[in-house]
Scaffold this motif. Structure first.
Motif, mmCIF file in Angstrom:
data_model
loop_
_atom_site.group_PDB
_atom_site.id
_atom_site.type_symbol
_atom_site.label_atom_id
_atom_site.label_comp_id
_atom_site.label_asym_id
_atom_site.label_seq_id
_atom_site.Cartn_x
_atom_site.Cartn_y
_atom_site.Cartn_z
ATOM 1 N N ASN A 47 -3.160 16.100 11.615
ATOM 2 C CA ASN A 47 -3.996 15.231 10.779
ATOM 3 C C ASN A 47 -3.803 13.760 11.074
ATOM 4 O OD1 ASN A 47 -5.447 17.058 9.021
ATOM 5 N ND2 ASN A 47 -3.404 17.649 8.329
ATOM 6 N N THR A 48 -3.734 13.427 12.335
ATOM 7 C CA THR A 48 -3.492 12.028 12.700
ATOM 8 C C THR A 48 -4.674 11.443 13.455
ATOM 9 O OG1 THR A 48 -2.480 12.612 14.805
ATOM 10 C CG2 THR A 48 -1.033 12.537 12.910
ATOM 11 N N GLU A 49 -5.848 12.013 13.200
ATOM 12 C CA GLU A 49 -7.043 11.618 13.951
ATOM 13 C C GLU A 49 -7.288 10.104 13.930
ATOM 14 O OE1 GLU A 49 -9.714 11.816 16.496
ATOM 15 O OE2 GLU A 49 -8.707 13.671 15.957
ATOM 16 N N LEU A 50 -7.100 9.499 12.760
ATOM 17 C CA LEU A 50 -7.386 8.068 12.660
ATOM 18 C C LEU A 50 -6.393 7.248 13.468
ATOM 19 C CD1 LEU A 50 -8.230 7.975 8.860
ATOM 20 C CD2 LEU A 50 -9.810 7.474 10.718
ATOM 21 N N MET A 69 -2.241 14.330 6.032
ATOM 22 C CA MET A 69 -1.622 13.027 6.290
ATOM 23 C C MET A 69 -0.285 12.912 5.565
ATOM 24 S SD MET A 69 -4.874 10.402 6.076
ATOM 25 C CE MET A 69 -3.939 8.963 6.562
ATOM 26 N N HIS A 70 0.583 12.114 6.128
ATOM 27 C CA HIS A 70 1.898 11.900 5.538
ATOM 28 C C HIS A 70 1.855 10.811 4.460
ATOM 29 C CE1 HIS A 70 4.668 13.530 8.944
ATOM 30 N NE2 HIS A 70 3.727 14.372 8.612
ATOM 31 N N ARG A 71 2.985 10.704 3.772
ATOM 32 C CA ARG A 71 3.143 9.555 2.866
ATOM 33 C C ARG A 71 3.537 8.337 3.687
ATOM 34 N NH1 ARG A 71 5.661 13.378 -0.829
ATOM 35 N NH2 ARG A 71 7.575 13.174 0.365
ATOM 36 N N PHE A 72 3.134 7.162 3.227
ATOM 37 C CA PHE A 72 3.635 5.949 3.861
ATOM 38 C C PHE A 72 3.563 4.785 2.886
ATOM 39 C CE2 PHE A 72 -0.931 5.901 4.953
ATOM 40 C CZ PHE A 72 -1.285 4.613 4.569
ATOM 41 N N ILE A 73 4.353 3.768 3.170
ATOM 42 C CA ILE A 73 4.228 2.496 2.457
ATOM 43 C C ILE A 73 3.924 1.446 3.508
ATOM 44 C CG2 ILE A 73 5.411 0.721 1.102
ATOM 45 C CD1 ILE A 73 7.071 2.876 -0.168
ATOM 46 N N LYS A 127 -7.933 11.633 3.892
ATOM 47 C CA LYS A 127 -8.644 10.915 4.944
ATOM 48 C C LYS A 127 -9.713 9.994 4.373
ATOM 49 C CE LYS A 127 -7.437 13.864 8.699
ATOM 50 N NZ LYS A 127 -7.888 14.410 9.968
ATOM 51 N N VAL A 183 -14.155 4.967 15.102
ATOM 52 C CA VAL A 183 -13.176 6.006 14.772
ATOM 53 C C VAL A 183 -13.286 6.387 13.293
ATOM 54 C CG1 VAL A 183 -10.696 6.427 14.443
ATOM 55 C CG2 VAL A 183 -11.515 5.452 16.605
ATOM 56 N N GLY A 201 -7.082 7.787 17.089
ATOM 57 C CA GLY A 201 -8.288 7.073 17.516
ATOM 58 C C GLY A 201 -8.023 5.584 17.680
ATOM 59 N N PHE A 202 -7.363 4.972 16.709
ATOM 60 C CA PHE A 202 -7.036 3.546 16.803
ATOM 61 C C PHE A 202 -6.184 3.289 18.052
ATOM 62 C CE2 PHE A 202 -7.240 2.302 11.981
ATOM 63 C CZ PHE A 202 -8.587 2.578 11.979
ATOM 64 N N PHE A 204 0.980 5.047 -0.182
ATOM 65 C CA PHE A 204 -0.004 6.096 0.057
ATOM 66 C C PHE A 204 0.660 7.470 0.091
ATOM 67 C CE2 PHE A 204 -2.556 8.929 2.601
ATOM 68 C CZ PHE A 204 -3.865 8.594 2.314
ATOM 69 N N GLY A 205 0.025 8.440 -0.550
ATOM 70 C CA GLY A 205 0.470 9.821 -0.392
ATOM 71 C C GLY A 205 0.826 10.482 -1.713
ATOM 72 N N THR A 233 -0.729 -1.368 11.655
ATOM 73 C CA THR A 233 -2.073 -0.800 11.799
ATOM 74 C C THR A 233 -2.009 0.658 12.263
ATOM 75 O OG1 THR A 233 -2.886 -2.984 12.401
ATOM 76 C CG2 THR A 233 -4.312 -1.128 12.933
ATOM 77 N N ASN A 263 -5.888 17.100 2.346
ATOM 78 C CA ASN A 263 -6.032 16.342 3.592
ATOM 79 C C ASN A 263 -7.383 15.648 3.728
ATOM 80 O OD1 ASN A 263 -3.675 16.193 5.160
ATOM 81 N ND2 ASN A 263 -3.787 18.412 5.474
ATOM 82 N N LEU A 265 0.933 5.309 9.993
ATOM 83 C CA LEU A 265 0.460 5.958 8.776
ATOM 84 C C LEU A 265 1.432 7.054 8.383
ATOM 85 C CD1 LEU A 265 -3.189 6.337 10.009
ATOM 86 C CD2 LEU A 265 -2.088 4.334 9.055
ATOM 87 N N TRP A 298 0.875 -1.188 0.000
ATOM 88 C CA TRP A 298 0.000 0.000 0.000
ATOM 89 C C TRP A 298 0.907 1.231 0.000
ATOM 90 C CZ3 TRP A 298 -3.596 1.240 4.790
ATOM 91 C CH2 TRP A 298 -4.476 2.285 4.475
ATOM 92 N N PHE A 342 -12.398 0.617 16.413
ATOM 93 C CA PHE A 342 -11.772 1.029 15.141
ATOM 94 C C PHE A 342 -12.844 1.520 14.163
ATOM 95 C CE2 PHE A 342 -7.694 -1.851 15.247
ATOM 96 C CZ PHE A 342 -7.254 -1.147 16.349
#
Lengths: 387, 387
Positions: free
Chosen positions: B209-212, B1-5, A243, A219, B215-216, A14-15, B255, A239, B258, A12, A216
């Motif tokens: 922007n790290t709400e998710l 949100m940031h980029r991630f793999i 999301k 959220v 929350g997790f 992402f970004g 999980t 942003n 992000l 995955w 989860f």
């Protein structure tokens, strides 16, 4: 907690700018690429050029399959399989949303199957291998970019079939929210509704000890409810797009699946409906889901109460569980209606003349609904209420 | 949100009886198995017999490496590599907790490396391949069963090194909570503390922007706080064991990642400390983490306030953010202390005579701490406070 097996080998990515990473991922995967896409929006928003540029740099030979329909059709799958055989395709690249990805998955499996592809689509078990698949996501909704499921329409028999196979996980999914900033309002709303329904189909279940999965899910639902109106006001906000994209992938990539299977009634009825009427999947869901909820409420007031309180922050004092649960359902209807999602079958010009046929299709695999058991009469009652 | 793999190809097989599934997973993976385990508890709780039975049914040739230490040592890794070469091992099976799994990972990479294994452990980048690894988990704590990280002690140089490599993901992780019902009280508490710290190291970050992710993380922390005391009262309760096991794997399987990397200061100092003193990792964390929090609080009162309110439900009215934040830290200390986790270095007989050496080790890779920047003086101040 239940038993489960979680396996998801999709990379995955992402970004913003993640297309750059496709070069490294696709380099070793195949020389002859089938590029699958939809109605052509990728030619206007820059995605097509970005993808072609990477493929050219990798000196891939590209064959194109444009024009995949919103409810992906068997005919297009057959066309893709022919192209695979003729052009010796060894990598399928889906640039689009769920329909494009699902079509690519069906082609990937069908190209390596000697019999007729409809046999294969009717029975996931027949899939023993598939061509490698890569995804460049352009619509946040179905989650297909990071799972092993697909949905295909047989436009002749009007069946809409979904299944899973470990062989059709994409190798990588390029998920750049910037690629979705030009998604039109209606599709954006459908992305929100579809994602919420994927979460809610699993959220409504009878299992105990599901606190983590519940938490989860709540959220994600709260986040979607918060950002959706903001996103519609500012469709180019990266942003908010990020999301929604993160939530839509997470809703169906295993994060919420801990051995509890959920209900999925609204999906079964919606697939029956859009198999016949070719309406947008999420449009069908936004019409059907609340009516299913209202029928299931009396059997599970505690669960609907939790939904109302945790997701919509419904005030509890002085109300029965049933009242609180109903308020949660009302708030959901209100929320979707404010976003502009359809609420009646009439919005798509559908009357009751097809209800028997829809019910037949929905009952094709027998009774269903793990949370609130469905039979033919209950399907008809939901359709009737949704007129 | 940031980029991630996010990429995690481990097959996570969770729940009672999941050892049955090992047969299908291990069948194709190698004929000559190195079975790595620890102090022998697996011989008392039935795990050893279950594993051997599956391996015999598969007609594997089994070589054993017992006696892996709680802080896994280079010496044991070297021994394992020798066994791999002598017995032509082509599958490594780790039956244990984090130390056993990390040792198995280091052996898996070292067995295919021609130079000295310490070179490899000092530089993850040198890992180009590894033998396949399978895991049967017997202790819920480190999350190593479903990620590509390891921590190894060099008992000669007293260095404790951690790294990640895509080549050391286990192929499968058998996670049966029933295998952990006999875990002693102290190790159970350490599992809770370790898991909470993995979540909190990432929770405390400056990103927006790290709400998710927030929350997790809060869902997992609340769940751990709720079930830990119940689990200590009923150590054989399958559901509590299951929730701890699920949380410990989820804390470090991607999980919660992000693209936001968290702080990890307490881990850096703890690794320096247990590299020298061989104390339990989570014991060190439970001593150090609150002192780190108290130092970081004044720079980020808003973040600590959120932690206090969302995780410990601290009442907000009439208090400043700093006060609320401090109350959250106090509640954490209280919670760990009620579980019986250590709170002072003196609990392990450690005095300030080694502080300079610990600080040197902690500063080995230069300044650190993304949320609250650390230098040598700050490391010393945390150690001093923890006396």
């Amino acid at each position: 907690m239940h038993r489960f097996i979680r396996y998801n080998p999709v990379k995955w990515i992402f970004g913003e700018g993640s297309i750059k990473r496709m070069e490294a991922e696709a380099a070793s995967l195949g020389k002859n690429v089938l590029l699958v896409y939809g109605g052509g929006s990728i030619k206007n928003n820059g995605v097509y050029n970005d993808v072609i540029e990477v493929l050219q740099r990798l000196e891939k030979k590209v064959t194109e399959l444009p024009g995949v329909e919103p409810n992906p059709r068997l005919l297009t799958v057959r066309k893709g399989i022919e192209l695979c055989r003729r052009e010796k395709i060894d990598l399928i690249l889906a640039a689009g949303g769920g329909s494009v990805i699902d079509t690519a998955k069906a082609i990937a499996a069908g190209a390596l199957y000697e019999g007729d592809v409809w046999e294969l689509i009717a029975q996931a078990g027949k899939v023993k291998e598939a061509l490698p698949i890569g995804v460049v996501l352009t619509l946040a909704a179905t989650g297909s970019e990071m799972n092993n499921g697909l949905v295909i329409n047989n436009e002749e028999t009007k069946e809409k079939i979904d299944w899973h196979s470990p062989h059709i996980f994409p190798k990588f999914a390029i998920c750049d929210p910037a690629y979705t900033v030009s998604v039109p309002r209606e599709q954006t709303v459908f992305g929100v509704v579809d994602t919420m329904c994927h979460i809610m189909e699993k959220y409504f279940r009878t299992s105990e000890n599901t606190e983590l999965q519940d938490g989860f899910s709540e959220v994600l639902l709260r986040e979607l409810i918060q950002i959706a109106p903001l996103l519609l006001r500012e469709p180019e906000n990266y942003n908010y797009r990020a999301k929604l994209m993160y939530a839509s992938t997470s809703a169906l990539n295993g994060t919420l699946d801990l051995g509890y299977r959920g209900d999925w009634t609204s999906h079964v009825i919606e697939h029956a409906l859009s198999g016949i009427y070719d309406i947008p999947h999420a449009g069908g869901l936004s019409i059907l889901f609340p009516h299913w909820m209202e029928r299931a409420l009396a059997s599970h007031p505690d669960r609907f109460k939790r939904f109302a309180v945790e997701v919509f922050k419904v005030e509890e004092s002085g109300k029965s569980d049933l009242q609180i649960g109903q308020e949660g359902i009302d708030r959901l209807k209100e929320f979707w209606s404010e976003l502009g999602a359809p609420s009646r079958l009439a919005d798509y010009g559908i009357d009751n003349s097809c209800f028997e046929e829809v019910a037949d299709q929905a009952m094709r695999r027998g009774e269903f609904g793990r949370f609130y058991p469905m039979n033919r009469d209950r399907v008809l009652s939901i359709l009737q209420a949704a007129l």
